[in-house]
Scaffold this active site. Structure first.
Site, PDB file in Angstrom:
ATOM      1  N   CYS A 127       0.723  -1.181  -0.046  1.00  0.00           N
ATOM      2  CA  CYS A 127      -0.156  -0.122  -0.062  1.00  0.00           C
ATOM      3  C   CYS A 127       0.874   1.307   0.131  1.00  0.00           C
ATOM      4  O   CYS A 127       1.375   1.686   1.136  1.00  0.00           O
ATOM      5  CB  CYS A 127      -0.823  -0.054   1.146  1.00  0.00           C
ATOM      6  SG  CYS A 127      -1.976   1.484   1.325  1.00  0.00           S
ATOM      7  N   CYS A 130      -0.398   4.025   2.451  1.00  0.00           N
ATOM      8  CA  CYS A 130      -0.016   3.816   3.600  1.00  0.00           C
ATOM      9  C   CYS A 130       1.206   3.842   4.093  1.00  0.00           C
ATOM     10  O   CYS A 130       1.774   4.631   5.126  1.00  0.00           O
ATOM     11  CB  CYS A 130      -0.477   2.356   4.149  1.00  0.00           C
ATOM     12  SG  CYS A 130      -2.151   1.629   3.473  1.00  0.00           S
ATOM     13  N   ASP A 131       2.267   3.681   3.289  1.00  0.00           N
ATOM     14  CA  ASP A 131       3.608   3.519   3.752  1.00  0.00           C
ATOM     15  C   ASP A 131       4.492   4.177   2.818  1.00  0.00           C
ATOM     16  O   ASP A 131       5.757   4.540   3.130  1.00  0.00           O
ATOM     17  CB  ASP A 131       4.089   1.971   3.582  1.00  0.00           C
ATOM     18  CG  ASP A 131       3.464   1.075   4.538  1.00  0.00           C
ATOM     19  OD1 ASP A 131       2.925   1.596   5.512  1.00  0.00           O
ATOM     20  OD2 ASP A 131       3.132  -0.095   4.082  1.00  0.00           O
TER      21      ASP A 131
HETATM   22  C1  LIG Z   1       0.246  -3.821   5.842  1.00  0.00           C
HETATM   23  C2  LIG Z   1      -0.750  -2.840   5.606  1.00  0.00           C
HETATM   24  C3  LIG Z   1      -0.461  -1.618   6.240  1.00  0.00           C
HETATM   25  C4  LIG Z   1      -1.561  -0.673   6.103  1.00  0.00           C
HETATM   26  N1  LIG Z   1      -1.519   0.532   6.570  1.00  0.00           N
HETATM   27  C5  LIG Z   1      -2.493   1.453   6.462  1.00  0.00           C
HETATM   28  C6  LIG Z   1      -2.291   2.814   6.979  1.00  0.00           C
HETATM   29  O1  LIG Z   1      -1.222   3.141   7.245  1.00  0.00           O
HETATM   30  N2  LIG Z   1      -3.378   3.671   7.096  1.00  0.00           N
HETATM   31  C7  LIG Z   1      -4.656   3.195   6.641  1.00  0.00           C
HETATM   32  O2  LIG Z   1      -5.631   3.932   6.467  1.00  0.00           O
HETATM   33  N3  LIG Z   1      -4.736   1.898   5.928  1.00  0.00           N
HETATM   34  C8  LIG Z   1      -3.916   1.055   5.965  1.00  0.00           C
HETATM   35  N4  LIG Z   1      -4.016  -0.157   5.412  1.00  0.00           N
HETATM   36  C9  LIG Z   1      -5.217  -0.569   4.941  1.00  0.00           C
HETATM   37  C10 LIG Z   1      -6.143  -0.817   5.956  1.00  0.00           C
HETATM   38  O3  LIG Z   1      -5.811  -1.925   7.134  1.00  0.00           O
HETATM   39  C11 LIG Z   1      -7.652  -1.554   5.561  1.00  0.00           C
HETATM   40  O4  LIG Z   1      -8.098  -0.655   4.664  1.00  0.00           O
HETATM   41  C12 LIG Z   1      -8.542  -1.660   6.859  1.00  0.00           C
HETATM   42  O5  LIG Z   1      -8.023  -2.749   7.555  1.00  0.00           O
HETATM   43  C13 LIG Z   1      -9.898  -2.220   6.200  1.00  0.00           C
HETATM   44  O6  LIG Z   1     -10.688  -2.631   7.246  1.00  0.00           O
HETATM   45  P1  LIG Z   1     -11.989  -3.423   7.278  1.00  0.00           P
HETATM   46  O7  LIG Z   1     -12.578  -3.648   8.600  1.00  0.00           O
HETATM   47  O8  LIG Z   1     -12.627  -3.155   5.886  1.00  0.00           O
HETATM   48  O9  LIG Z   1     -11.172  -4.861   6.825  1.00  0.00           O
HETATM   49  P2  LIG Z   1     -10.051  -5.682   7.547  1.00  0.00           P
HETATM   50  O10 LIG Z   1      -9.364  -4.780   8.526  1.00  0.00           O
HETATM   51  O11 LIG Z   1      -9.403  -6.481   6.488  1.00  0.00           O
HETATM   52  O12 LIG Z   1     -10.996  -6.799   8.397  1.00  0.00           O
HETATM   53  C14 LIG Z   1     -11.798  -7.777   8.076  1.00  0.00           C
HETATM   54  C15 LIG Z   1     -12.187  -8.613   9.245  1.00  0.00           C
HETATM   55  O13 LIG Z   1     -13.058  -9.582   8.797  1.00  0.00           O
HETATM   56  C16 LIG Z   1     -12.797 -10.741   9.466  1.00  0.00           C
HETATM   57  N5  LIG Z   1     -13.285 -12.095   8.686  1.00  0.00           N
HETATM   58  C17 LIG Z   1     -13.153 -12.203   7.089  1.00  0.00           C
HETATM   59  N6  LIG Z   1     -13.870 -13.434   6.887  1.00  0.00           N
HETATM   60  C18 LIG Z   1     -14.539 -13.597   8.221  1.00  0.00           C
HETATM   61  C19 LIG Z   1     -15.559 -14.652   8.289  1.00  0.00           C
HETATM   62  N7  LIG Z   1     -15.613 -15.644   7.298  1.00  0.00           N
HETATM   63  N8  LIG Z   1     -16.280 -14.611   9.616  1.00  0.00           N
HETATM   64  C20 LIG Z   1     -15.799 -13.916  10.589  1.00  0.00           C
HETATM   65  N9  LIG Z   1     -14.691 -12.928  10.372  1.00  0.00           N
HETATM   66  C21 LIG Z   1     -14.372 -12.824   8.989  1.00  0.00           C
HETATM   67  C22 LIG Z   1     -11.180 -10.837   9.597  1.00  0.00           C
HETATM   68  O14 LIG Z   1     -11.037 -11.549  10.614  1.00  0.00           O
HETATM   69  C23 LIG Z   1     -10.943  -9.374   9.998  1.00  0.00           C
HETATM   70  O15 LIG Z   1     -11.302  -9.210  11.374  1.00  0.00           O
HETATM   71  C24 LIG Z   1      -3.124  -1.156   5.557  1.00  0.00           C
HETATM   72  C25 LIG Z   1      -2.971  -2.307   5.336  1.00  0.00           C
HETATM   73  C26 LIG Z   1      -1.891  -3.355   5.114  1.00  0.00           C
HETATM   74  C27 LIG Z   1      -2.179  -4.850   4.594  1.00  0.00           C
END
Ligand SMILES: Cc1cc2nc3c(=O)[nH]c(=O)nc-3n(C[C@H](O)[C@H](O)[C@H](O)COP(=O)(O)OP(=O)(O)OC[C@H]3O[C@@H](n4cnc5c(N)ncnc54)[C@H](O)[C@@H]3O)c2cc1C
Length: 305
Positions: A127, A130-131
């Site tokens: 990303c 992000c980084d």
């Molecule tokens: C290495 C890295 C660095 C990042 N740094 C940044 C940053 O600095 N700033 C920023 O704004 N964004 C950053 N991001 C992006 C950010 O992490 C994501 O945009 C954000 O986490 C999305 O949130 P979400 O809740 O949609 O999904 P996720 O955080 O992906 O959460 C998904 C959840 O769903 C759960 N899940 C999936 N399938 C199931 C199932 N069948 N049953 C129950 N639970 C399930 C998972 O266990 C998890 O808890 C980064 C991403 C990565 C990978």
């Protein structure tokens, strides 16, 4: 019920808990979601010095629990959304809910190299937004892997920080839209490397990224490109297999919100990266979680009216 405990799921939990809706968050295998896999988050508002990703998510959970949300380490294996109440199979057991928020996130595709895995957070990232601004990448040569719109966007963004951006693509033509490809190819800081795949990220022994080893897919020739960072941009896969044939989604599997956070099934709402292939940020996921929670509140109120 809320599927997922990332920024979207936990923000939805906070809002629904404060609305006295007694939410149950099913955390899945990654409690806290994707942000727990990163070290410093520098662009989440309210933390001028940055915040550790794991700590941010632990705080979000604590905040939601303070108002009565429950978070259960459990995975949803199947859903039946044909009738009210909706039925979920959670770790083999059937549970029912009147309203559902799906916040299951999306995973990034990896190159699948051992060296890539070992150097993640040491210069390998997925990303640029992000980084890219981290000090370790400033005024350094950088590599972006991929040839689609995302890879092009990442490469353009990184020209603000890197001394030069090598765009490694396995074909001799970008898959990106013409306008995007044009911008990339006319940018003097971006150097495309065609017909090439990364075979190794260097240097595991030094514990940091110093370059990538490439193989030309047409000639088989090997080369090394020096760089301080590798940004892998070969796509994302939304965690939405459970909903195939049940909810409207695009061809990549991203859920399609119809009005606001509402999905194609009344009473089922969506938030975060599983429905967003554009922004994919913690703050946008949290915002979508808030919107879904407010819509759930209104929906449940309409059932009781
Ligand atoms: C290495 C890295 C660095 C990042 N740094 C940044 C940053 O600095 N700033 C920023 O704004 N964004 C950053 N991001 C992006 C950010 O992490 C994501 O945009 C954000 O986490 C999305 O949130 P979400 O809740 O949609 O999904 P996720 O955080 O992906 O959460 C998904 C959840 O769903 C759960 N899940 C999936 N399938 C199931 C199932 N069948 N049953 C129950 N639970 C399930 C998972 O266990 C998890 O808890 C980064 C991403 C990565 C990978």
């Amino acid at each position: 019920m809320i599927i997922g405990s990332g920024c979207a799921g936990l923000t939805a939990a906070l809002y629904t808990a404060r609305a006295n809706l007694a939410p149950l968050v099913l955390s899945g295998l990654m409690p806290g979601g994707l942000l727990t896999t990163t070290s410093t988050v520098e662009n989440y508002p309210g933390f001028p010095e940055g915040v550790d990703g794991y700590e941010l998510m632990a705080r979000m959970q604590k905040q939601a629990e303070r108002f009565g949300a429950r978070v259960q380490f459990a995975t949803v294996e199947a859903v039946d959304l044909a009738h009210q109440p909706f039925a979920l199979t959670v770790d083999g057991e059937r549970v029912e809910t009147k309203a559902l928020i799906i916040a299951s996130g999306a995973g990034h595709r990896r190159l699948g190299l051992e060296s890539e895995r070992r150097l993640e957070k040491q210069g390998v990232t997925y990303c640029a937004t992000c980084d890219g601004a981290l000090p370790m990448f400033r005024n350094q040569p950088l590599v972006v892997v991929g040839g689609g719109d995302s890879a092009c966007e990442e490469a353009l963004y990184l020209t603000r920080f890197g001394s030069v951006v090598h765009l490694i693509h396995r074909r001799d033509l970008l898959r990106a839209s013409r306008i995007m490809a044009g911008r990339v190819l006319s940018n003097p800081k971006i150097r495309p490397v065609w017909d090439s795949v990364v075979t190794e990220v260097l240097d595991v022994n030094q514990g940091k990224v110093t370059g990538v080893r490439l193989r030309n897919v047409k000639t088989g020739a090997e080369t090394v490109v020096d760089c301080a960072g590798v940004f892998v941009a070969i796509g994302h896969t939304p965690n939405t297999d459970l909903f195939k044939g049940v909810l409207a989604m695009d061809e990549q599997g991203y859920l399609l919100p119809l009005r606001g956070a509402q999905t194609s099934v009344t009473g089922v709402f969506v938030a975060g990266d599983c429905a967003d292939h554009v922004y994919r940020q913690a703050i946008t996921a949290a915002g979508m979680g808030c919107a879904a929670a407010i819509e759930v509140e209104r929906y449940l109120a309409s059932l009781n009216a």
